[in-house]
Design an enzyme around this catalytic site. Structure first.
Site, PDB file in Angstrom:
ATOM      1  N   HIS A  46      -0.026  -9.219  -6.986  1.00 40.10           N
ATOM      2  CA  HIS A  46      -0.588  -7.950  -6.510  1.00 40.10           C
ATOM      3  C   HIS A  46      -1.389  -7.203  -7.557  1.00 40.10           C
ATOM      4  CE1 HIS A  46       2.943  -6.514  -8.659  1.00 40.10           C
ATOM      5  NE2 HIS A  46       2.348  -5.348  -8.714  1.00 40.10           N
TER       6      HIS A  46
HETATM    7  C1  UD1 Z   1       2.025  -0.075  -7.891  1.00 36.75           C
HETATM    8  C2  UD1 Z   1       2.164   0.103  -9.399  1.00 36.75           C
HETATM    9  C3  UD1 Z   1       2.422  -1.243 -10.063  1.00 36.75           C
HETATM   10  C4  UD1 Z   1       3.596  -1.959  -9.417  1.00 36.75           C
HETATM   11  C5  UD1 Z   1       3.342  -2.048  -7.922  1.00 36.75           C
HETATM   12  C6  UD1 Z   1       4.500  -2.715  -7.211  1.00 36.75           C
HETATM   13  C7  UD1 Z   1       0.814   1.842 -10.474  1.00 36.75           C
HETATM   14  C8  UD1 Z   1      -0.395   2.093 -11.273  1.00 36.75           C
HETATM   15  N1  UD1 Z   1       0.925   0.621  -9.987  1.00 36.75           N
HETATM   16  O1  UD1 Z   1       0.871  -0.854  -7.652  1.00 36.75           O
HETATM   17  O2  UD1 Z   1       2.721  -1.034 -11.417  1.00 36.75           O
HETATM   18  O3  UD1 Z   1       3.714  -3.230  -9.972  1.00 36.75           O
HETATM   19  O4  UD1 Z   1       3.177  -0.731  -7.413  1.00 36.75           O
HETATM   20  O5  UD1 Z   1       4.284  -2.817  -5.858  1.00 36.75           O
HETATM   21  O6  UD1 Z   1       1.607   2.739 -10.292  1.00 36.75           O
HETATM   22  N2  UD1 Z   1       0.124   0.340   0.122  1.00 36.75           N
HETATM   23  C9  UD1 Z   1       0.654   0.240   1.383  1.00 36.75           C
HETATM   24  N3  UD1 Z   1       1.935   0.681   1.579  1.00 36.75           N
HETATM   25  C10 UD1 Z   1       2.686   1.215   0.586  1.00 36.75           C
HETATM   26  C11 UD1 Z   1       2.137   1.322  -0.682  1.00 36.75           C
HETATM   27  C12 UD1 Z   1       0.864   0.877  -0.917  1.00 36.75           C
HETATM   28  O7  UD1 Z   1       0.020  -0.241   2.300  1.00 36.75           O
HETATM   29  O8  UD1 Z   1       3.853   1.588   0.850  1.00 36.75           O
HETATM   30  C13 UD1 Z   1      -1.241  -0.164  -0.117  1.00 36.75           C
HETATM   31  C14 UD1 Z   1      -2.283   0.899  -0.059  1.00 36.75           C
HETATM   32  O9  UD1 Z   1      -3.423   0.365   0.518  1.00 36.75           O
HETATM   33  C15 UD1 Z   1      -2.582   1.192  -1.523  1.00 36.75           C
HETATM   34  C16 UD1 Z   1      -2.324  -0.172  -2.163  1.00 36.75           C
HETATM   35  O10 UD1 Z   1      -1.275  -0.754  -1.395  1.00 36.75           O
HETATM   36  O11 UD1 Z   1      -3.839   1.672  -1.736  1.00 36.75           O
HETATM   37  C17 UD1 Z   1      -1.906  -0.071  -3.600  1.00 36.75           C
HETATM   38  O12 UD1 Z   1      -0.787   0.814  -3.761  1.00 36.75           O
HETATM   39  P1  UD1 Z   1      -0.588   1.628  -5.147  1.00 36.75           P
HETATM   40  O13 UD1 Z   1       0.692   2.370  -5.122  1.00 36.75           O
HETATM   41  O14 UD1 Z   1      -1.830   2.384  -5.461  1.00 36.75           O
HETATM   42  O15 UD1 Z   1      -0.543   0.507  -6.227  1.00 36.75           O
HETATM   43  P2  UD1 Z   1       0.197  -0.905  -6.228  1.00 36.75           P
HETATM   44  O16 UD1 Z   1      -0.852  -1.941  -6.263  1.00 36.75           O
HETATM   45  O17 UD1 Z   1       1.237  -0.978  -5.153  1.00 36.75           O
END
Ligand code: UD1
Length: 375
Positions: A222
């Site tokens: 991811h």
């Molecule tokens: C975040 C953390 C990363 C961790 C990862 C585990 C930061 C900078 N990154 O990255 O360190 O390894 O979580 O999962 O804090 N989304 C959903 N549902 C959710 C959450 C996210 O659909 O419940 C999607 C959204 O489109 C979002 C994307 O995932 O934009 C990324 O989510 P985000 O929390 O920004 O970063 P992660 O890539 O999950």
């Protein structure tokens, strides 16, 4: 005077935001419960307010972990959700400030390296509230990783740096952090792993997907560096498909990765040997990590969990902030270009590799709590 008088109690705010935080806070909550039961009439009683920033919000990214890990419902959910780094960080900060002002905790406890970790640390430090950082001192030395910025900022301003391993202590000392702020406590995630191991084993998750023990690869990817570029993600999926001809591949797909696969119009050729599935919960992930022939990942947590199980792990990254998993554990770094050759090497090696690092013993949460109580 009430038995819970301010003088007799320690008042904490515990912060969680994203998936990898939940298995780090659950053991601390259990340790607090055990402490309060044991020390019924002996101070200090430990009170806590659990704050979920809402950085992760989907059932499979958040709720399932609360349920499986036995974490109580958050007292406060800031409901921040997804956004750019600036928007997410700012949202957490704005939401968290009034909570700190109202609760007036003795400590804010943050874990890991996600945006919520850094945002809450900034807020508390500026309000003059002490911050304890669990999993402090890890460094990838790669500032293109958002988590590295979060780690460096958090450790620069937190008061108590609770580290998982000696390399973390050395990183902090090199950065000029006085020894009085550093305590090596071990790996709190292993507390959760040990507590839930029997439940995880009994799920036999691999069977559910038609897989045999030690005859499949468990894949999670991811990181933006792997999934946010079309060419790179296409090359990785191509390699995974090739691998699946030798060893079945089970790949629970993070929402970020799923979105990129759609955005880039990639159509991996799926089969019973190459399964892309929805994100899975904590117990299923532990079960698969123990039963897999190998783990292929870019997650920090999986590098550690595979090391605990001595399951060979290939980490698809140019670096790791968890070097101990390579030095003593079963982990090694790889690239999309080297992946095929590295997989062949894994197949030539024993099915279980490496050793468990020191202080991965299930007692870390107690040590953390001890340091919070003694200040
Ligand atoms: C975040 C953390 C990363 C961790 C990862 C585990 C930061 C900078 N990154 O990255 O360190 O390894 O979580 O999962 O804090 N989304 C959903 N549902 C959710 C959450 C996210 O659909 O419940 C999607 C959204 O489109 C979002 C994307 O995932 O934009 C990324 O989510 P985000 O929390 O920004 O970063 P992660 O890539 O999950």
């Amino acid at each position: 005077m009430p038995s819970d008088s301010v003088m007799d109690s320690l008042n904490l705010i515990l912060v969680v935001g994203a998936r990898p935080n939940f298995m780090k806070i659950a053991p601390l909550i259990k340790a607090i419960g055990a402490h309060n039961n044991q020390a019924k009439n002996a101070p200090p009683r430990v009170r806590f307010t659990l704050v979920h920033t809402g950085q992760h919000y989907d059932g499979q990214m958040s709720d399932v972990f609360f349920r499986e890990l036995g974490i109580p419902q958050p007292d406060i959910n800031l409901g921040v959700g997804s956004g750019s780094h600036a928007a997410q960080t700012a949202g957490v900060m704005e939401g968290f400030e009034p909570v700190c002002q109202q609760v007036k905790p003795d400590w804010v406890v943050v874990v890991g390296d996600v945006n919520s970790t850094m945002a809450c640390t900034l807020v508390a430090a500026k309000l003059g509230i002490q911050v304890a950082h669990v999993e402090a001192g890890l460094r990838s030395f790669d500032r293109t990783m958002p988590e590295e910025i979060n780690r460096v900022v958090t450790d620069a301003i937190a008061d108590l740096l609770l580290t998982p391993s000696a390399d973390a202590d050395q990183n902090l000392q090199r950065e000029g952090v006085p020894a009085s702020r550093i305590r090596m406590v071990g790996n709190i995630m292993i507390d959760a792993l040990l507590h839930h191991l029997e439940a995880a084993r009994s799920r036999m998750t691999h069977r559910h997907f038609g897989l045999e023990e030690r005859r499949f690869a468990y894949v999670t990817l991811h990181r933006p560096s792997n999934v946010d570029g079309r060419e790179n993600l296409a090359a990785i999926l191509h390699e995974l498909e090739r691998l699946s001809h030798k060893l079945p591949v089970l790949f629970p797909v993070h929402p970020r990765t799923r979105q990129r696969i759609l955005d880039f119009g990639l159509n991996p050729r799926l089969s019973t040997a190459f399964q892309l599935i929805e994100p899975i919960g904590y117990l299923d992930s532990l079960c698969l990590t123990e039963r897999a022939r190998l783990v292929l990942t870019d997650s920090g947590g999986l590098q550690e969990e595979s090391t605990y199980f001595r399951t060979p792990c290939l980490t698809l990254r140019p670096n790791t902030e968890r070097p101990i998993t390579i030095e003593v554990g079963s982990n090694r770094l790889t690239t999309p270009q080297r992946l095929a050759a590295d997989l062949d090497e894994v197949f030539a090696q024993p099915e279980r590799l490496g050793q468990r690092p020191p202080l991965w013993d299930g007692q870390t949460a107690q040590r953390v709590l001890g340091h919070l109580i003694s200040g």
